[in-house]
Write a protein that holds these residues in place. Sequence first.
Motif, PDB file in Angstrom:
ATOM      1  N   GLN A 277       0.836  -1.154  -0.146  1.00  0.00           N
ATOM      2  CA  GLN A 277       0.118   0.217  -0.125  1.00  0.00           C
ATOM      3  C   GLN A 277       0.736   1.216   0.081  1.00  0.00           C
ATOM      4  OE1 GLN A 277      -2.474  -0.334   3.304  1.00  0.00           O
ATOM      5  NE2 GLN A 277      -4.194  -1.191   2.129  1.00  0.00           N
ATOM      6  N   SER A 280       5.033   3.585  -2.888  1.00  0.00           N
ATOM      7  CA  SER A 280       5.071   4.561  -3.906  1.00  0.00           C
ATOM      8  C   SER A 280       6.024   5.495  -3.636  1.00  0.00           C
ATOM      9  CB  SER A 280       3.738   5.065  -4.199  1.00  0.00           C
ATOM     10  OG  SER A 280       3.481   6.035  -3.117  1.00  0.00           O
TER      11      SER A 280
ATOM     12  N   VAL B  16      -4.370   3.472 -10.717  1.00  0.00           N
ATOM     13  CA  VAL B  16      -3.813   3.748  -9.416  1.00  0.00           C
ATOM     14  C   VAL B  16      -2.315   3.945  -9.673  1.00  0.00           C
ATOM     15  CG1 VAL B  16      -3.380   2.402  -7.234  1.00  0.00           C
ATOM     16  CG2 VAL B  16      -5.699   2.282  -8.424  1.00  0.00           C
ATOM     17  N   ALA B  17      -1.885   3.261 -10.373  1.00  0.00           N
ATOM     18  CA  ALA B  17      -0.160   3.450 -10.394  1.00  0.00           C
ATOM     19  C   ALA B  17       0.079   4.684 -10.971  1.00  0.00           C
ATOM     20  CB  ALA B  17       0.321   2.234 -11.390  1.00  0.00           C
ATOM     21  N   SER B  20      -0.281   7.763  -8.401  1.00  0.00           N
ATOM     22  CA  SER B  20       0.766   7.969  -7.453  1.00  0.00           C
ATOM     23  C   SER B  20       1.518   6.742  -6.882  1.00  0.00           C
ATOM     24  CB  SER B  20       0.140   8.528  -6.102  1.00  0.00           C
ATOM     25  OG  SER B  20      -1.186   8.171  -5.992  1.00  0.00           O
ATOM     26  N   GLY B  21       1.989   6.020  -7.703  1.00  0.00           N
ATOM     27  CA  GLY B  21       2.755   4.831  -7.588  1.00  0.00           C
ATOM     28  C   GLY B  21       1.616   3.843  -7.023  1.00  0.00           C
ATOM     29  N   SER B  22       1.771   3.188  -6.351  1.00  0.00           N
ATOM     30  CA  SER B  22       0.727   2.040  -6.012  1.00  0.00           C
ATOM     31  C   SER B  22      -0.163   2.316  -4.930  1.00  0.00           C
ATOM     32  CB  SER B  22       1.389   0.753  -5.937  1.00  0.00           C
ATOM     33  OG  SER B  22       2.414   1.007  -4.834  1.00  0.00           O
ATOM     34  N   SER B  23       0.138   3.335  -4.227  1.00  0.00           N
ATOM     35  CA  SER B  23      -0.934   3.729  -3.198  1.00  0.00           C
ATOM     36  C   SER B  23      -1.963   4.412  -3.823  1.00  0.00           C
ATOM     37  CB  SER B  23      -0.465   4.552  -1.999  1.00  0.00           C
ATOM     38  OG  SER B  23       0.121   5.924  -2.236  1.00  0.00           O
ATOM     39  N   MET B 273       2.799  11.424 -10.918  1.00  0.00           N
ATOM     40  CA  MET B 273       3.317  12.590 -10.080  1.00  0.00           C
ATOM     41  C   MET B 273       4.627  12.806 -10.794  1.00  0.00           C
ATOM     42  SD  MET B 273       1.878  14.188  -8.165  1.00  0.00           S
ATOM     43  CE  MET B 273       3.136  15.157  -7.028  1.00  0.00           C
ATOM     44  N   LEU B 288      -3.926   9.975  -2.435  1.00  0.00           N
ATOM     45  CA  LEU B 288      -3.996  10.076  -0.967  1.00  0.00           C
ATOM     46  C   LEU B 288      -2.757  10.427  -0.532  1.00  0.00           C
ATOM     47  CD1 LEU B 288      -5.906  10.305   1.417  1.00  0.00           C
ATOM     48  CD2 LEU B 288      -5.366   7.587   1.741  1.00  0.00           C
ATOM     49  N   ALA B 289      -1.437   9.754  -0.917  1.00  0.00           N
ATOM     50  CA  ALA B 289      -0.385   9.857  -0.288  1.00  0.00           C
ATOM     51  C   ALA B 289       0.387  11.171  -0.698  1.00  0.00           C
ATOM     52  CB  ALA B 289       0.712   8.825  -0.902  1.00  0.00           C
ATOM     53  N   ASP B 290      -0.128  12.003  -1.591  1.00  0.00           N
ATOM     54  CA  ASP B 290       0.313  13.174  -2.037  1.00  0.00           C
ATOM     55  C   ASP B 290      -0.276  14.533  -1.633  1.00  0.00           C
ATOM     56  OD1 ASP B 290       1.196  11.773  -5.234  1.00  0.00           O
ATOM     57  OD2 ASP B 290       2.579  12.632  -3.844  1.00  0.00           O
ATOM     58  N   ASP B 292      -1.268  15.689   1.409  1.00  0.00           N
ATOM     59  CA  ASP B 292      -0.778  16.462   2.300  1.00  0.00           C
ATOM     60  C   ASP B 292       0.428  17.548   1.877  1.00  0.00           C
ATOM     61  OD1 ASP B 292      -1.380  14.156   4.986  1.00  0.00           O
ATOM     62  OD2 ASP B 292      -2.477  15.384   4.169  1.00  0.00           O
ATOM     63  N   ARG B 293       1.153  16.893   1.162  1.00  0.00           N
ATOM     64  CA  ARG B 293       2.243  17.751   0.818  1.00  0.00           C
ATOM     65  C   ARG B 293       1.881  18.688  -0.165  1.00  0.00           C
ATOM     66  NH1 ARG B 293       5.823  15.705  -3.193  1.00  0.00           N
ATOM     67  NH2 ARG B 293       4.457  14.111  -3.287  1.00  0.00           N
ATOM     68  N   VAL B 348      -8.922  10.479   7.257  1.00  0.00           N
ATOM     69  CA  VAL B 348      -8.453   9.267   6.482  1.00  0.00           C
ATOM     70  C   VAL B 348      -8.229   9.437   5.276  1.00  0.00           C
ATOM     71  CG1 VAL B 348      -8.920   7.112   6.274  1.00  0.00           C
ATOM     72  CG2 VAL B 348      -9.310   7.950   8.542  1.00  0.00           C
ATOM     73  N   ALA B 410      -4.998  -1.200  -3.031  1.00  0.00           N
ATOM     74  CA  ALA B 410      -5.383   0.252  -2.833  1.00  0.00           C
ATOM     75  C   ALA B 410      -5.747   0.408  -1.588  1.00  0.00           C
ATOM     76  CB  ALA B 410      -5.861   1.040  -3.779  1.00  0.00           C
ATOM     77  N   ASN B 411      -5.834   1.806  -1.020  1.00  0.00           N
ATOM     78  CA  ASN B 411      -6.507   1.887   0.185  1.00  0.00           C
ATOM     79  C   ASN B 411      -7.961   1.743   0.330  1.00  0.00           C
ATOM     80  OD1 ASN B 411      -3.873   2.340   1.158  1.00  0.00           O
ATOM     81  ND2 ASN B 411      -3.915   4.523   0.941  1.00  0.00           N
TER      82      ASN B 411
ATOM     83  N   ARG C 254       4.271  -2.010 -13.772  1.00  0.00           N
ATOM     84  CA  ARG C 254       3.522  -0.790 -13.504  1.00  0.00           C
ATOM     85  C   ARG C 254       4.357   0.451 -12.849  1.00  0.00           C
ATOM     86  NH1 ARG C 254      -1.139  -2.051  -9.236  1.00  0.00           N
ATOM     87  NH2 ARG C 254      -0.253  -0.379  -8.330  1.00  0.00           N
TER      88      ARG C 254
END
Lengths: 321, 559, 314
Positions: A277, A280, B16-17, B20-23, B273, B288-290, B292-293, B348, B410-411, C254
Amino acid sequence: MLSNEAQPAIALRHASSRNYWAISLRRLLRKKVGVACLTIILLMYGSGVLASMVTPYGYNDQDLSITKQGPSISHPFGTDRLGRDILTRIIYGLRTTVIITVVTLVTGSLALGITMGLLAGYFGKWIDTLVMRVGEVTSAFPEIFLVLIIISTLKPPITDWVRGIEETVGIDIIRLGVVDYFVLSLALAIFSWFGMARLVRGQVLQARENQYVEAARAIGASTPRILTKHVLPNVMGPVIVMVSAGLAGVAGSEIFLSFLGIGIQPPTPSLGLMIFQNGSISVLRSDPHLLLFPVLTLSLLLFTFNLLGDAVNDAFNPRAR
Amino acid sequence: MGWKTLPLAFGLLFLVAACSGSSGSSETTDSGSDSPEPTASSSASDSSSSTGGGTPLEGGRFVRLFVDPPTLDPHLTTDATSAQIIVEVFGGLVTIDKDLNVVADLAESWDVSDDGRVYTFRIRPDATFHDGKPVTAEDVRWSLERATNPLTESPNVDQYLGDIVGVEAKIAGDALEISGVKVINERTIEITIDGSKSFFLAKLTYPTAFVLDKENVEASPKNWFRKPNGTGPFRMTEYKVGETLVLSRHEGYHLGPAKIAEVEMILSGGTSMLMYENDEIDIAGVGLADIDRLQDPNNSLNAELHQAAPQFSVQYIGLNVNEPPLDDVKVRRALNLAIDKREIATIVLGDQVVPATGILPPGFPGFSESVSGYKFDPEKALQLLKESKYGNDLDNLPPITITTPGSFGANVSLDMEVVLAMWEKNLGIKTEFQQTEFATFLKDLNKRRFQMFDIGWIADYPDPENFLDILFYSDSSNNHTNYNNPVVDSLLEQARVETDETKRFLIYNEVEQTILDDAPWIPLWYSGERYLLIKPNVKDYLQTPLIIPKLRHVYLTDE
Amino acid sequence: MGTYVIRRLAWLPVILLIISFITFVMGRFGPGDPIEIRAGQYNNEESIERIREQRGLNDNIFVQYGRYLKNVTRGDFGDSIALPGRTVGELLKKKMWVSAQLNIAALFLSVSIGIPLGLFAALRQGTFWDTSTVAFTLLGQSIPVFLTAPLLLLVFASWLDILPTHDWGGLFSTHTILPAIVMGVPGIAIITRLTRASTLEVISQDYIRTARSKGLSETTVQRRHVLRNAMIPVITMLGFSLAGIAFTSFIVERYFGIPGIGDLFISSIFARDYPIINAIVIIGTTMFVLANLIVDLIYPWLDPRIRLGGAHAE
């Protein structure tokens, strides 16, 4: 025929094969590397097994006010996206990895694989052909596909059956994830035996040409004895290497299946899922601790296991100069 | 278009990839993609950085990351990925504009008979295919016949064209032609439907009703879509599977040629990204991982971040009303009340979703503020639970299992994990979580085998019938919760034929409120991409809550 | 030897038939229906049934299989169900070629570094060099792709900006570098250790002692006997790699945007796109069987005492 000088050497080998295992084990423990690896592994496995006693938090204790925090005193590995303690989850995740890899390897690779390889290599002819061809068939199958089908078809009825037993036994088996582990390991084991079998067979083909095996046969030793006492020890080298490599493979499969959604179910932690998860670039830039800690843990586990594998290999085959 | 998970099955793996990568980004596996973008609340869509800045350049190329569309044949379209390309290359009688109204496309005007059953369309004289050939009523008729031809194997033609008289018979093999379609003259076509249905026009905006060129299709029946002769604002000039897809401006487009000359879609995947930062693509979804930044004002990309309202889609938990303990409405209401959606959405899911109050998303036709859902109220929830028929013996509550489709890791399960934890904390109910692989999930869902399931529904056309009737009518094949309320049924039947729109929407409001009170669902969020990174020199990239043709508005400046 | 090869090859069609039939059966009776999946959210059972009937998907399994076989022998693997209008052949050909190239690059990396390192370590067994070499390669194997791929991308494609972020440019382009590293480095460890382990086995064998006692020079001993015999497990491993030469991990694909077969395979499984799945199974099986055969043929060359078929040579 055997020359006179060779005789005592063979005799020596033959005699020591009874204590072969004991001597090798002692040799292993004398090496620093061996001890170090064993300690680390036992530590990790141990904490996994004793997870509930060792961890300060529950693995699903969510606290949405402290999400994604970096390492701190109260949370040495930080918190995840739901405010859960990562160290706790990693320890429980270790337990998951331990169970799956042990069960899969022991049943699939070791038990099945070595046996088949020994049989095929030593007896040859039709046994060999049978084992090899069957192996080819199982291996040629796209593993993911079959595992998917197996799990999709078998898990629901097994789950139902277990649910029925839960009443009588009184433990929440399903929530513990036992069914998940069981079905998963079973499915994976079906595919992991052939590689080992082939390797063992190759080794056996070589080993059985050896003169002490001939000698043993000439003396009249029974086949199982020859296999375990003479052939097997000499096969162990690459086998051990392969087992430790197989460990990585099984861990990888577990990750992969979690990715497909049919691995270990949340909220039971799984190192694989945590890694996947968060694997990345974005996470590396924003909250690297989410990825780094699980990865380091898994890497450490694989690393020490493999290193141990080599140390064991050396212990069994010391340089004889 | 489908449950979120359908695009998932085909392309989200890549999307998904891609993002932002795999998350993945939000809880649904299809967000974090570069597909449908959200729009501001009600009608007007949000244009990106459309206010001033820079001199417009003529032509130019717009590049984005995308995924191989499963199909390029409008009559076989069932997913969002294919639809996004198809609406740019093809067209139908009517389309949807950026204010989400049904407007003219190939038809310049139309009349509806008094009984609401006969539609007469007049084709505009300047409508042409890409090769210059004028579009005639015969082309429209042929396209409808082709779509309904059993050999075409369109899986959803019943849904979109089934209201036309004679279509059912033709699909069943009893007729060779649609009796309800009649060509009056070269530019006029008459379509008769089986009842007065106000949503019929809206359905015609969907690709199944699009117009194809007979010569084009018959020249190579298996491969024609590689060189399609459509009527849309763009021609498909290059398509290398898994590599690239290029759309070029069709100069003769009847609604005005596109401003941008070319659109390139990179199909080979990669990390979006990274590609955006390297100036390889012009827009990128934000995961989601990006988030905040990027929301940090000190981040250099912060200025390029755009936010809009989510898509017209709702993610919900379906409750099978026949399965204990969900067969008691009080239990269902309790489950609704025990979730703090706001907290989950913000903390979340990074505000990538909007907590759902009802079934219809804000801005959707038929949405009304007066319809009220459940607010977070844990005390009331517990009280309701105790009042239910299981209240005396809460320790032995029948076990509940929630099933979700296998996720690609993915989340997706993050929000579910929080929901389950909230239920345990506020109601003392322990729920079991079960993920299954998508194909199995679909099958079991259609067989109504699940007790509780997590899924989404994306609007296909802007009419409340698309949500309320299709999902809650007792006989509907998409009613997976076994919800059966005769009052709702009769109201829905009324709404189908009511011609006055205001009255119709009032009926739907009542329907929605009744359904919410019966709680066969726990609506969670309105989701779909809310955040997008857009290069400052790209203007008028619309973020719309529905899939509509919009690339022709994009233009570049010299910024 | 000729008859042996023919005998082994004779098995190929048998295995192929068994495997493809099993896959076929699973497609027909297993969970999941490709038409249903393609139908999307409007679950209309009648139209799904209708389409199934039309395509002959409800026919007797043997009839279907027979039809399929007939087409396959003519080289027609059918059309994809999930991607209508595209033939399996066109989809697979290009992607498998790309995957194969990537695998070759990665294998090359693993082998060219792994074997020398393995010999190096074995000959210095017990010394610092031995342990550190092994440990070093092990590091490479222990770190999962989920860290190495984004990390490498971050460093080389983002910060340093010297390598491309995505896409595939052929075997000898800069696009190959990062993915080959990510895929090849774990392989180095395995090959190093296997080489080392089996070299050690061989060294301790009596016949080496005998050869040495005969007075052969050290290097000759090494080269002639050690190397050859030690290669057996390595060759076995390479055999497996050869079998999977056209298949790359879709995870790597990927990350790097490589149009290989991994992605297609996974999405086909999800969509139950049986024409593609069947084709991949057939091709995969064939390659697997052939690879095994080649490995078995090489065994005797490496160790003359092993006769073909594993019998004891006199």
